[in-house]
Enzyme design. Structure first.
Site, PDB file in Angstrom:
ATOM      1  N   LEU A 152      26.020   3.879  49.612  1.00 55.04           N
ATOM      2  CA  LEU A 152      26.274   5.325  49.738  1.00 55.04           C
ATOM      3  C   LEU A 152      27.147   5.571  50.955  1.00 55.04           C
ATOM      4  O   LEU A 152      26.807   6.309  51.885  1.00 55.04           O
ATOM      5  CB  LEU A 152      24.968   6.122  49.829  1.00 55.04           C
ATOM      6  CG  LEU A 152      25.124   7.614  49.476  1.00 55.04           C
ATOM      7  CD1 LEU A 152      25.334   7.782  47.959  1.00 55.04           C
ATOM      8  CD2 LEU A 152      23.931   8.429  49.923  1.00 55.04           C
ATOM      9  N   GLY A 153      28.334   4.961  50.925  1.00 59.12           N
ATOM     10  CA  GLY A 153      29.351   5.260  51.931  1.00 59.12           C
ATOM     11  C   GLY A 153      30.153   6.457  51.476  1.00 59.12           C
ATOM     12  O   GLY A 153      29.685   7.255  50.649  1.00 59.12           O
ATOM     13  N   ARG A 154      31.360   6.594  51.985  1.00 63.52           N
ATOM     14  CA  ARG A 154      32.191   7.763  51.655  1.00 63.52           C
ATOM     15  C   ARG A 154      32.424   7.852  50.149  1.00 63.52           C
ATOM     16  O   ARG A 154      32.311   8.904  49.549  1.00 63.52           O
ATOM     17  CB  ARG A 154      33.527   7.655  52.385  1.00 63.52           C
ATOM     18  CG  ARG A 154      33.393   7.679  53.903  1.00 63.52           C
ATOM     19  CD  ARG A 154      34.723   7.409  54.557  1.00 63.52           C
ATOM     20  NE  ARG A 154      34.998   5.990  54.676  1.00 63.52           N
ATOM     21  CZ  ARG A 154      35.149   5.387  55.860  1.00 63.52           C
ATOM     22  NH1 ARG A 154      35.068   6.064  56.966  1.00 63.52           N
ATOM     23  NH2 ARG A 154      35.382   4.084  55.917  1.00 63.52           N
ATOM     24  N   ILE A 155      32.733   6.713  49.535  1.00 63.14           N
ATOM     25  CA  ILE A 155      33.028   6.741  48.098  1.00 63.14           C
ATOM     26  C   ILE A 155      31.739   6.925  47.303  1.00 63.14           C
ATOM     27  O   ILE A 155      31.693   7.688  46.332  1.00 63.14           O
ATOM     28  CB  ILE A 155      33.786   5.473  47.663  1.00 63.14           C
ATOM     29  CG1 ILE A 155      35.139   5.400  48.387  1.00 63.14           C
ATOM     30  CG2 ILE A 155      33.962   5.429  46.151  1.00 63.14           C
ATOM     31  CD1 ILE A 155      35.910   4.112  48.159  1.00 63.14           C
ATOM     32  N   ARG A 175      22.456  -0.170  53.233  1.00 63.20           N
ATOM     33  CA  ARG A 175      21.864  -0.953  54.336  1.00 63.20           C
ATOM     34  C   ARG A 175      20.731  -0.160  54.993  1.00 63.20           C
ATOM     35  O   ARG A 175      19.704  -0.709  55.390  1.00 63.20           O
ATOM     36  CB  ARG A 175      22.936  -1.303  55.378  1.00 63.20           C
ATOM     37  CG  ARG A 175      23.766  -2.537  55.023  1.00 63.20           C
ATOM     38  CD  ARG A 175      24.602  -2.930  56.217  1.00 63.20           C
ATOM     39  NE  ARG A 175      25.631  -1.919  56.459  1.00 63.20           N
ATOM     40  CZ  ARG A 175      26.887  -1.993  55.999  1.00 63.20           C
ATOM     41  NH1 ARG A 175      27.235  -3.043  55.282  1.00 63.20           N
ATOM     42  NH2 ARG A 175      27.777  -1.071  56.242  1.00 63.20           N
ATOM     43  N   ARG A 232      33.988  -4.492  44.675  1.00 67.69           N
ATOM     44  CA  ARG A 232      34.599  -5.801  44.713  1.00 67.69           C
ATOM     45  C   ARG A 232      33.884  -6.692  43.705  1.00 67.69           C
ATOM     46  O   ARG A 232      32.653  -6.612  43.547  1.00 67.69           O
ATOM     47  CB  ARG A 232      34.475  -6.432  46.108  1.00 67.69           C
ATOM     48  CG  ARG A 232      35.427  -5.809  47.141  1.00 67.69           C
ATOM     49  CD  ARG A 232      36.857  -6.202  46.848  1.00 67.69           C
ATOM     50  NE  ARG A 232      37.785  -5.716  47.863  1.00 67.69           N
ATOM     51  CZ  ARG A 232      38.435  -4.558  47.794  1.00 67.69           C
ATOM     52  NH1 ARG A 232      38.198  -3.749  46.765  1.00 67.69           N
ATOM     53  NH2 ARG A 232      39.287  -4.205  48.743  1.00 67.69           N
ATOM     54  N   ASP A 256      36.308  -2.484  37.194  1.00 68.70           N
ATOM     55  CA  ASP A 256      37.673  -2.360  37.722  1.00 68.70           C
ATOM     56  C   ASP A 256      37.998  -3.524  38.644  1.00 68.70           C
ATOM     57  O   ASP A 256      39.123  -3.662  39.113  1.00 68.70           O
ATOM     58  CB  ASP A 256      37.826  -1.025  38.485  1.00 68.70           C
ATOM     59  CG  ASP A 256      39.258  -0.734  38.885  1.00 68.70           C
ATOM     60  OD1 ASP A 256      39.489  -0.340  40.048  1.00 68.70           O
ATOM     61  OD2 ASP A 256      40.157  -0.934  38.045  1.00 68.70           O
ATOM     62  N   GLU A 261      40.542 -12.032  40.678  1.00 75.16           N
ATOM     63  CA  GLU A 261      41.649 -11.204  40.192  1.00 75.16           C
ATOM     64  C   GLU A 261      42.992 -11.910  40.395  1.00 75.16           C
ATOM     65  O   GLU A 261      43.154 -12.622  41.381  1.00 75.16           O
ATOM     66  CB  GLU A 261      41.631  -9.857  40.933  1.00 75.16           C
ATOM     67  CG  GLU A 261      40.402  -9.028  40.604  1.00 75.16           C
ATOM     68  CD  GLU A 261      40.284  -7.775  41.444  1.00 75.16           C
ATOM     69  OE1 GLU A 261      41.284  -7.342  42.032  1.00 75.16           O
ATOM     70  OE2 GLU A 261      39.173  -7.229  41.510  1.00 75.16           O
ATOM     71  N   HIS A 279      41.914  -3.151  38.336  1.00 78.21           N
ATOM     72  CA  HIS A 279      41.808  -2.759  39.758  1.00 78.21           C
ATOM     73  C   HIS A 279      42.758  -1.598  40.057  1.00 78.21           C
ATOM     74  O   HIS A 279      43.666  -1.715  40.876  1.00 78.21           O
ATOM     75  CB  HIS A 279      42.083  -3.948  40.672  1.00 78.21           C
ATOM     76  CG  HIS A 279      41.533  -3.753  42.058  1.00 78.21           C
ATOM     77  ND1 HIS A 279      41.136  -4.797  42.863  1.00 78.21           N
ATOM     78  CD2 HIS A 279      41.287  -2.638  42.759  1.00 78.21           C
ATOM     79  CE1 HIS A 279      40.710  -4.329  44.031  1.00 78.21           C
ATOM     80  NE2 HIS A 279      40.777  -3.017  43.995  1.00 78.21           N
TER      81      HIS A 279
HETATM   82  C1  8YV Z   1      43.798  -1.585  46.319  1.00 81.18           C
HETATM   83  C2  8YV Z   1      41.491  -1.474  47.212  1.00 81.18           C
HETATM   84  O1  8YV Z   1      43.495  -2.863  45.882  1.00 81.18           O
HETATM   85  O2  8YV Z   1      41.766  -0.066  49.053  1.00 81.18           O
HETATM   86  C3  8YV Z   1      41.205  -1.076  48.608  1.00 81.18           C
HETATM   87  O3  8YV Z   1      40.376  -1.793  49.240  1.00 81.18           O
HETATM   88  O4  8YV Z   1      40.874  -2.361  46.693  1.00 81.18           O
HETATM   89  C4  8YV Z   1      42.535  -0.759  46.428  1.00 81.18           C
HETATM   90  O5  8YV Z   1      42.782   0.489  46.922  1.00 81.18           O
HETATM   91  C5  8YV Z   1      44.505  -1.750  47.621  1.00 81.18           C
HETATM   92  O6  8YV Z   1      44.650  -0.562  48.231  1.00 81.18           O
HETATM   93  C6  8YV Z   1      45.893  -2.363  47.351  1.00 81.18           C
HETATM   94  O7  8YV Z   1      46.624  -2.463  48.551  1.00 81.18           O
END
Ligand code: 8YV
Length: 314
Positions: A152-155, A175, A232, A256, A261, A279
């Protein structure tokens, strides 16, 4: 006045590369026929490093840049940057949080809606010409669902705000509890997964979150549960996820990000209950322009004041 010398690690958007070249002496590591020899011969020239979340700044690269004073990363993810080495050497690290919160949270909701309602699968159903022959399967209601948020961070908070609009019941694990939020904290991820209809992964990548979502968590999420990952690939045990999806251990997933990757396992590509995106969570014109501007601003601020505009080390 001599322009600061930057090394660029990995590709950046053409507009950002042009903006950097207009203000700095930039060398792209990828342009070098023998990068290691180039670094051995010229690494001491660079006071700045322009990089990105995927390219990062490894301990080995930092060791090859003895004069480095600032890193500016295009992205919010810091899992590929050796922050401990940067901090120990007094290297400033700038990055681009906040400006991408909305787009990443929007895409998390898009994946949640898609995988629960079967939108992409239904599109394939129509394009295959199956509709005249059969009805598409029943899907799952999203409004009012139980939503578990890992991180539960900003995103994560932006995801929760959006889910509130769908009248979803929201709990999270983190955490530590987040002060001032109306959502219930669940200390145990496995218990959060057991409660949730959908588990959304928005935790930062890195060693401390590696494979947090493992076979046990997926089993707790269960055959009616969905997983969404916009964080991630490393946070999820991908082999366990494939197994759970293939055997009905969970109902579906919206992804995503992946373990390696841009390589997505053929086992995932073969499944109809998975939504696979490349992604793209932050990849909108508006957000990428803001990220590029902040990547540049971090460098401009450092060379003007000695401090980046948005530091990853504070
Ligand atoms: C993009 C990301 O992969 O910001 C991140 O950590 O994973 C995505 O926004 C990245 O910004 C590409 O440079």
């Amino acid at each position: 006045m001599t322009r600061p010398t930057l090394l660029q690690n990995g590709p950046l958007a053409p507009a950002l590369e042009a903006a950097l070249a207009a203000e700095f002496e930039v060398q792209r590591l990828a342009d070098q026929a023998d990068p290691q020899t180039f670094l051995a011969q010229h690494g001491a020239r660079f006071t700045g490093l322009a990089t990105s979340a995927p390219a990062g700044a490894s301990a080995a690269l930092l060791a090859a840049l003895p004069a480095l004073r600032v890193i500016s990363s295009h992205g919010v993810g810091l899992d590929k940057i050796d922050l401990a080495v940067a901090a120990q050497r007094g290297i400033q690290v700038g990055y681009t949080p906040e400006v991408l919160n909305d787009c990443v949270a929007d895409l998390a909701m898009a994946l949640l809606l898609d995988v629960a309602r079967g939108a992409s699968a239904a599109d394939r159903f129509v394009r295959r010409g199956d509709w005249p022959k059969a009805k598409f399967r029943l899907a799952r209601k999203v409004s009012g669902q139980r939503l578990g948020i890992l991180g539960l961070g900003r995103i994560g908070r932006a995801v929760a705000q959006r889910a509130t609009g769908f009248e979803m019941q929201i709990r999270y694990t983190n955490r530590k509890p987040v002060a001032g939020v109306p959502w219930q904290f669940e200390p145990a991820l496995v218990e959060l997964a057991r409660w949730a209809d959908t588990l959304v992964v928005v935790a930062a990548g890195g060693a401390s979150t590696h494979h947090l979502v493992n076979a046990e968590v997926l089993a707790a999420l269960g055959p009616d549960g969905f997983l969404v990952n916009v964080a991630r690939g490393s946070v999820v045990d991908q082999a366990a996820l494939v197994q759970a999806l293939q055997t009905g251990g969970i109902a579906g997933a919206g992804l995503d990000v992946y373990a390696d990757e841009p390589h997505v396992p053929p086992e995932l590509m073969a499944l109809d209950n998975v939504v696979l995106l490349p992604h793209i969570a932050s990849a909108t014109r508006e957000t990428r322009q803001a990220m590029e501007a902040l990547t540049l601003a971090n460098l401009q601020a450092f060379y003007a004041t000695g401090k980046v505009q948005v530091s990853a080390l504070e």
